[in-house]
Every structure is written in C-alpha cells, then in structure tokens.
Design a protein around this motif. Structure first.
Motif, PDB file in Angstrom:
ATOM      1  N   LYS A  34       0.830  -1.204   0.000  1.00  0.00           N
ATOM      2  CA  LYS A  34       0.000   0.000   0.000  1.00  0.00           C
ATOM      3  C   LYS A  34       0.866   1.256   0.000  1.00  0.00           C
ATOM      4  CE  LYS A  34      -2.932  -0.637   3.434  1.00  0.00           C
ATOM      5  NZ  LYS A  34      -4.088  -0.352   4.295  1.00  0.00           N
ATOM      6  N   TYR A  35       1.916   1.251   0.828  1.00  0.00           N
ATOM      7  CA  TYR A  35       2.828   2.402   0.851  1.00  0.00           C
ATOM      8  C   TYR A  35       3.513   2.575  -0.497  1.00  0.00           C
ATOM      9  CZ  TYR A  35       2.422   3.100   5.903  1.00  0.00           C
ATOM     10  OH  TYR A  35       1.961   3.372   7.150  1.00  0.00           O
ATOM     11  N   GLU A  37       2.299   1.723  -3.393  1.00  0.00           N
ATOM     12  CA  GLU A  37       1.336   2.257  -4.348  1.00  0.00           C
ATOM     13  C   GLU A  37       1.142   3.763  -4.175  1.00  0.00           C
ATOM     14  OE1 GLU A  37      -2.898   1.268  -4.128  1.00  0.00           O
ATOM     15  OE2 GLU A  37      -2.741   0.550  -6.180  1.00  0.00           O
ATOM     16  N   ARG A  38       1.311   4.260  -2.956  1.00  0.00           N
ATOM     17  CA  ARG A  38       1.140   5.694  -2.695  1.00  0.00           C
ATOM     18  C   ARG A  38       2.341   6.512  -3.147  1.00  0.00           C
ATOM     19  NH1 ARG A  38      -0.726   4.921   3.553  1.00  0.00           N
ATOM     20  NH2 ARG A  38      -2.735   3.904   3.168  1.00  0.00           N
TER      21      ARG A  38
END
Length: 470
Positions: A34-35, A37-38
């Motif tokens: 998730k990190y 992807e950010r």
C-alpha cells in the motif's frame, strides 16, 4: 505472503492495482505494498520465502503500464524499472517472475544483464528487444554503464529502483557499484529496498538510496522466529573421517522415507561442492551441482531443472543460499561451518517455503561445535548419529577412490583457505593445518596435496609444519 492467491486472474484483465489484492487477508507485506502504491520509498524487512519478489514486481509493473508509450523513432528508449539482485540466480528468477506476470502485456519487455555471459550479446539484445524492465547484478550493470554507448542515457528514465537482498548485496562487496549506479538513475524516483536483516551497513545504504521520509515495514511478524516454524532443525557432531559416510547414510534414509524427495546439500566452497557432487554421483545418487566455477548457462539450466523436478539432490555452494525459490524442498543439509548465523538461516530458508514443512540438518565436526552458541535462540536440537554399517563405509571409501585426484587437491586447498578465514579456527595456524590434513585423510589420501608457495604466502601459512609446498 502468498499474494498471488486469487490475484492472477486480475492480472489477465490487465489490472495490476494493489488495492484489488487488499480484498484478501491484510498482512504486513500487503501494508508495504500500500505504501509503495502511494509513491513512498520503502525499506522492507522480509523473511526469506515470503514471496517478496511479487511484492516489488507488481507495483513496478503498474508504473510501467501507466507510463506513456515512447516514440518508435527513439533509438534509446528509457528503462522504467530497474531491479538489482546480488546473484545471477536471483536475477534470472526475478525476470522469470516478471515475465509470468506480464504474459498478457507482450509489448512490455524484461531483460536481464548478469555476469558470466558475453557483454556484446547483452548489448545486442538490449538494442533489438523491448526493455522497460531491467533486472541486473551490480557488477555487470556497472559494466554496461561504463562500456555500452547510450546505456546511461536509458537509465535516466528509471522511475522505480529495487534493491533486492540489500544485506547480501553489501556482504558481497557491491557498495561502490551500487553507489555508482545511484548516480546514473534520476534522483526523482521511487525506491524499494528489501532486506532479510537490517544491520548498520543497510541503514547507511538507506541514507543514500531512500528519501528521508521513507517507510520502514517489518514483515517479520511478532512472535515468529527467524526460521520457519514448520522446519524441524537438528545438528549432528561427528569427526571429519565420518562425514562422507554420514552424508550418504542421511541421504539414503531421507530418500527411502520421501518418494518425492528434493534435497539441497550446502558445502563450504565451490571446490568442496564439486568434490561432494562427484562422490555422490559415484554412489549412484541423482545429483546436480551449482557453484561459482560453473558457467552461467550451466548454472541456469541446472537451477531450472531442480526447480521443476522431484527425486533430485542439488549440491551447491552459497550461490543458492538466498532468495532462490526452489519449490517443495524436503531437506536442507549443511555440511561444515556456515559463514555466520545469517548464512545458516538463509540456507535453511530453501525449505519450508510458502507454508510447507521441511527439515534441516547441520553436520559439524567437534571443533566446529562453538558455532552452535550463535544459534542458541533457534529451535535446533542435537540428534544422535545414525548407525553406519561397515559395508556402507567401504562403499563410500571405494567411491572416493574414483574421484579425480585434481578435484581432491582443489578441495583441500579451498578447504584450507575457507577455514583459514574463520577467526576461531584460522588464528592457530598449526592447529588449522592439522585439521586440514584430517580432511585430506577423510578423502582417502595418505599424504596431503602440495600447495603452490605463492598461495601459501597469501594465506599466511608459509613454513607451517604439516604443509607440503610446491
């Protein structure tokens, strides 16, 4: 982290979104994704065998997919994602995984540049085939930066940089190569650094490679040890003269109990690996060998065969110790002193992968027993020695007679060099030579092989009693 469960069908539709994977169990590995992807830089501490290759490939591929296409007239199209691996085997494995994920995207090209292959062939392949994703070992990548026209220009397009097995990259002395590579890629990029351990040297690399606001994700879950809980670990202590017979006995017993056996035997050096492989071959076991003295094409072929096969024994040096994904390994047998605790753990990590059970045996001589103090917090227990009947001993001794003398000589010299570098053993040179000559006798030699004076000088072993110089 089996993040591909239920997700490969998503890839067929051309959607690489990490968010779609998060419908599944949210592990720490997926939090790391998730990190990523950010757009954050990430330092991820991940145990071996957790599937982290996919964790960095999926977001890297997504960046490539979302990038605007380059003009067909561009003779030096940019490389968008760069993955750096410590070994050739890991690089080939990462590239194979990337190609699997990209099977519905034929216009996206993955290329590999590694040592042991001709630089000119790689240059030609890079010119004629698409290469949005490049997987490389550091030394060969530096060669291309310095010797391939236009290559550094192509690296100016890198949007994602991955340093895989960062601790191993630094252990192998690649720090300067990596620093040179970092000067060739844009400062405005996203960087993922994956490492099984995070010693001070890795932290220093983070200061150079990652943004200051990078995220640290510890994927080693609370309450789990460094070694897989499904792997039964034992150690055995026996004098060197018993090691070859014991190795054969242990392998025969494991084969008898496991119809689909798949065994990795780790040895201390490349030449000791060759000796053991030759011996087991003479004993009619189904054996393959991988070590640094073998050509890269051979290593790749054997690695692929072992990955796909069952009923096979792979005898290897530490080129297969880290990260390489061999499914369904039933036993890891380590013969002799691992370089350190981390090496023991990484070797053991070739079995018990992706939730499966496995077994690990460490075979040491009495004077190597001190090493166990570094493993005292691991679930490793002492095992009694299996009985070895006199006929088995005779059979092994007869097989040793058929191993070429030059291979025994090379193994003796390599053995001496390896243990000379181990502080606890190498500091007493006379005792070291006594042990080396014990190893020589275990190979069936009445006299230790002679070693060139120049090599003895480099080892600091000139005029040590018990050595023969030539």
């Amino acid at each position: 982290m089996d993040i591909l469960n239920g997700s490969k069908r998503d890839l067929g539709a051309g959607n690489f979104g990490v968010a779609r994977l998060l419908r599944h169990k949210e592990t720490k590995e997926l939090v790391a994704m998730k990190y990523i992807e950010r757009g954050k830089d990430v330092l991820a501490k991940a145990k071996t065998g957790t599937g982290k290759t996919v964790a960095f490939l999926l977001p890297s591929i997504e960046v490539v997919v979302k990038s605007p296409p380059t003009s067909p007239d561009n003779k030096r199209p940019p490389i968008l994602a760069l993955v750096i691996c410590p070994t050739r085997e890991l690089a080939n494995q990462a590239a194979t995984e990337a190609n699997t994920l990209l099977k519905h995207h034929p216009t996206i090209g993955v290329q590999v540049v590694i040592g042991g292959t001709r630089l000119g062939l790689e240059q030609k392949r890079m010119q004629t085939n698409p290469c949005q994703i490049l997987v490389a070992t550091p030394g060969r990548l530096k060669d291309h930066i310095e010797n391939t026209p236009g290559f550094e220009t192509r690296l100016k397009g890198v949007k994602v940089l991955v340093l895989d097995e960062a601790d191993h990259l630094l252990d192998m002395g690649f720090r300067k190569d990596i620093e040179r590579i970092l000067t060739a890629v844009p400062k405005e990029r996203q960087t993922f650094l994956f490492s099984a351990t995070v010693p001070e040297e890795v932290r220093q690399m983070c200061l150079v490679a990652l943004r200051r606001d990078h995220e640290f994700i510890n994927c080693v879950h609370e309450g789990t040890g460094e070694t897989h809980q499904q792997v039964r670990q034992t150690h055995m202590i026996a004098s060197l003269d018993k090691h070859f017979s014991l190795l054969y006995t242990l392998l025969r017993a494991h084969i008898a109990d496991n119809v689909d056996y798949k065994v990795i035997v780790f040895c201390t050096t490349a030449m000791v690996t060759k000796l053991v492989a030759d011996l087991l071959g003479e004993l009619n076991l189904n054996v393959r060998e991988i070590h640094s003295r073998k050509p890269q094409s051979y290593r790749t072929r054997v690695s692929n065969e072992f990955r796909k096969s069952k009923g096979l024994i792979l005898v290897t040096s530490d080129v297969s110790a880290r990260g390489v994904d061999y499914p369904d390994v039933t036993l890891v047998l380590q013969v002799g002193l691992p370089k350190d605790r981390e090496q023991y753990i990484h070797r053991l990590g070739r079995t018990g992968r992706k939730g499966k059970e496995g077994e690990g045996i460490l075979l040491l001589a009495p004077w190597e027993e001190y090493f166990l103090s570094s493993l005292k917090d691991l679930p490793i227990t002492k095992s009694s020695l299996p009985s070895t009947d006199p006929e088995t001993v005779k059979k092994v001794q007869k097989a040793l007679c058929h191993v070429e003398m030059r291979n025994k000589e090379a193994a003796y010299q390599a053995w001496l060099g390896y243990y000379n570098s181990q502080k606890m053993i190498g500091r007493d040179k006379e005792r070291l030579v006594e042990l080396a000559n014990e190893f020589s006798r275990s190979m069936g030699l009445d006299n230790p092989p002679a070693i060139p004076k120049l090599i003895l000088g480099k080892m600091g072993l000139k005029n040590v009693p018990g050595l023969r110089a030539k």
